[in-house]
Design a protein around this motif. Structure first.
Motif: not given
Length: 186
Positions: A135-150, A174-186
């Motif tokens: 992550f580079n220069g984002i203001s919010k990180i989300t562990v997104d349950g709708s993307v992956a629950q593991t 597993a490699v490639g499983t998306v868990h965190l989603v970054g957003a530029a706005s807080a």
């Protein structure tokens, strides 16, 4: 030479005091000088965070060093945390350990609270072929349950340098499983 001492930090580091004695280790009498010995904390504070109900909360600098154990297993409730203002938080840090997998609609987010304050860093996926999600220069990180629950075993650490926040962590999936989603706005 003058010494500067922060009694608030000392107070949070002391677990208990021994029973007071006089200066020669005898029992106290009225008007005698008392001696109290502090017992320092050996472990840092631990606080459970669950999504049993939706949570929106701003962390404080006084909570620095807290290990938050996270349980996002309840259906559809989110946890949204805002970090303290970076300008007054140099050296402040928090750790988050996910104890169980999350519900498919339960999101856990960490925000700087300001679009001008950023989060930098990455999460290492500890599977057979380790990868880093950066992550580079984002203001919010989300562990997104709708993307992956593991997310059981996910560990996130954030530390402030007085200007921005820095993220590190790991997850054993597993490699490639998306868990965190970054957003530029807080």
């Amino acid at each position: 030479m003058a010494l500067k001492f922060d009694f608030n930090k000392l107070r949070s580091a002391i677990a208990t005091f021994t029973t007071g004695t006089d200066v020669s280790n005898g029992s106290l009498s009225a008007g005698e000088e008392a001696k109290f010995t502090p017992h320092m904390r050996l472990a840092r504070p631990v606080e459970a965070l669950t999504n049993a109900a939706a949570v929106t909360r701003t962390l404080t600098t006084v909570e620095s060093g807290t290990l938050f154990t996270v349980n996002m297993a309840t259906a559809d409730n989110n946890v949204a945390l805002t970090l303290p203002a970076a300008a007054s938080s140099a050296g402040v840090y928090f750790d988050f350990c996910f104890l169980v997998n999350s519900d498919d609609d339960a999101d856990f987010s960490i925000s700087t609270g300001l679009d001008a304050t950023d989060i930098y860093g990455g999460i290492v996926t500890l599977a057979a072929n380790s990868t880093v999600v950066a992550f580079n220069g984002i203001s919010k990180i989300t562990v997104d349950g709708s993307v992956a629950q593991t997310c059981e075993g996910l560990r996130l650490s954030v530390v402030c340098d007085g200007v921005n926040w820095h993220l590190s962590g790991q997850i054993a999936t597993a490699v490639g499983t998306v868990h965190l989603v970054g957003a530029a706005s807080a």
